[in-house]
Write an enzyme that holds these catalytic residues in place. Sequence first.
Site, PDB file in Angstrom:
ATOM      1  N   ASP A   1      -4.041 -44.882  -7.367  1.00 51.59           N
ATOM      2  CA  ASP A   1      -3.415 -43.623  -7.604  1.00 51.59           C
ATOM      3  C   ASP A   1      -3.398 -42.909  -6.109  1.00 51.59           C
ATOM      4  O   ASP A   1      -4.375 -42.594  -5.448  1.00 51.59           O
ATOM      5  CB  ASP A   1      -4.444 -42.737  -8.341  1.00 51.59           C
TER       6      ASP A   1
ATOM      7  N   LYS B   1       3.317 -35.846  -5.250  1.00 51.20           N
ATOM      8  CA  LYS B   1       2.985 -34.909  -4.452  1.00 51.20           C
ATOM      9  C   LYS B   1       4.066 -35.005  -3.057  1.00 51.20           C
ATOM     10  O   LYS B   1       5.252 -34.709  -3.135  1.00 51.20           O
ATOM     11  CB  LYS B   1       1.621 -34.947  -3.558  1.00 51.20           C
TER      12      LYS B   1
ATOM     13  N   PHE C   1     -10.638 -37.842  -9.275  1.00 55.06           N
ATOM     14  CA  PHE C   1      -9.502 -36.887  -9.769  1.00 55.06           C
ATOM     15  C   PHE C   1      -8.146 -37.396 -10.005  1.00 55.06           C
ATOM     16  O   PHE C   1      -7.711 -37.989  -8.886  1.00 55.06           O
ATOM     17  CB  PHE C   1      -9.359 -35.602  -8.757  1.00 55.06           C
TER      18      PHE C   1
HETATM   19  C1  PLP Z   1      -3.020 -33.982  -7.205  1.00 55.78           C
HETATM   20  C2  PLP Z   1      -3.205 -35.374  -7.816  1.00 55.78           C
HETATM   21  C3  PLP Z   1      -3.133 -35.800  -9.066  1.00 55.78           C
HETATM   22  C4  PLP Z   1      -2.155 -34.824 -10.126  1.00 55.78           C
HETATM   23  O1  PLP Z   1      -0.965 -34.524  -9.543  1.00 55.78           O
HETATM   24  P1  PLP Z   1      -0.176 -33.136 -10.188  1.00 55.78           P
HETATM   25  O2  PLP Z   1       1.047 -33.184  -9.357  1.00 55.78           O
HETATM   26  O3  PLP Z   1      -1.032 -31.945  -9.974  1.00 55.78           O
HETATM   27  O4  PLP Z   1      -0.327 -33.392 -11.768  1.00 55.78           O
HETATM   28  C5  PLP Z   1      -3.254 -36.996  -9.584  1.00 55.78           C
HETATM   29  N1  PLP Z   1      -4.024 -37.874  -8.586  1.00 55.78           N
HETATM   30  C6  PLP Z   1      -4.649 -37.431  -7.458  1.00 55.78           C
HETATM   31  C7  PLP Z   1      -5.156 -38.475  -6.578  1.00 55.78           C
HETATM   32  C8  PLP Z   1      -4.198 -36.071  -6.882  1.00 55.78           C
HETATM   33  O5  PLP Z   1      -4.821 -35.913  -5.766  1.00 55.78           O
END
Ligand code: PLP
Length: 426
Positions: free
Chosen positions: A233, A274, A146
């Site tokens: 990520d 985040k 994700f």
């Molecule tokens: C939430 C998330 C995203 C996307 O972040 P948004 O601010 O919702 O665009 C990307 N990678 C990971 C691992 C996430 O948990």
Amino acid sequence: MSVLETTSTQDAIALEKKHGAHNYHPLPVVLNRGEGVHVWDVEGKKYYDFLSAYSAVNQGHCHPKIIGAMTNQAQTLTLTSRAFYNDMLGKFEKYATETFGFDKLLPMNTGAEAVETALKLCRKWSYEKKGIPENKAQIIVCENNFHGRTTTIISFSNDQVARKNFGPYTKGFIKIEYDNLTALETALSENPNVAGFLVEPIQGEAGVYVPSESYLKAAKALCEQYNVLFIADEVQTGIARTGRLLATCGNCGCENKHCSGTPEVKPDILILGKALSGGVYPVSGVLANDNIMGVIRPGNHGSTFGGNPIAAAVGIAALDVVKEEQLAQNAYELGELFRKELNAFIPTCNIVNAVRGKGLLNAILINDTEESTTAWDICIALKENGLLAKPTHGNIIRFAPPLVMTEEQLLDCVSIITTTLRAFEC
Ligand SMILES: *Cc1c(COP(=O)(O)O)cnc(C)c1O
């Protein structure tokens, strides 16, 4: 009725249902206040927040220091665009790069934007530094990843709900099994045009899937061997969530006594979002050293709001709070306690099969099928009992409270969770 008058839970849900796009399926609770580990609904009922806005609110709701930084800055200067300099961005860039041990930061707003930025950066690096022929670059990604919701990102997702009827898809991605080094080595050796490997240190949305101990380190070594960028990520796992400042913990200097001190894996490109904002304002960013970030030149990439003065002030305060309040260490200790308590409970019941996670990013696996509604029903019951969590899949519930929680509060939550689960015994 004025649109801003207070509403009941029922009215608020009806309003969204009538006037909002139905791109989410929220738990039926309407919140209007938050403080620390707690949120309140419009009827005044108090809950423990066990989602933390998908780990954006690691520092707790409405942290006074972060809110103070934001309101101060909001009264001074909010947005200049990057057509001009502002006096906050450089301070944030210095602080973030020193904190995470990189030469440069490229600021954006959302996680998905930061992932897109990393993909563009990786491709450009591969053409200009690695010598891959133009338009031939491939980036390796993992199954069940994700990384957000943009067109390119969903192109390499295997979540059919997120993908179907959104094509045509962006090319240039190779998908391999997560936590499988052989698959990575095969993909690297068979494709001469691999530019990068994009990976979540723990797959959060997939259901808090923790890879085997040596996976990230060995994957990084393989990337080095093939001159491929290791792109972490850490939008969800970063900023102390997993008991360390970063789940990859590359040179993080977080002073967490549970860290060994030796950098485990240093990504070539680090993606944050985040909790980089403390949950108050969208702040994301990509970190890399000069040999990589140097390929980005004026006009190559940008964002009207990226790196604005409020975001910079908020980002500095959000990182300050993590350090001052030793949130990585707290997440480590409470995470150990949480899994210990649940591991003691699990053999005594037949509704939960396992608990897994790191720090305060955990999930329980419900003893039912992925298609069942049991996890959802349990989340509804948890809500009745004063704790908010959400299934990630039909049979997995993620538990990720704010990291400012105390031990006493955590034990109170364990008691709510186990009591609720008891009522679902088969
Ligand atoms: C939430 C998330 C995203 C996307 O972040 P948004 O601010 O919702 O665009 C990307 N990678 C990971 C691992 C996430 O948990």
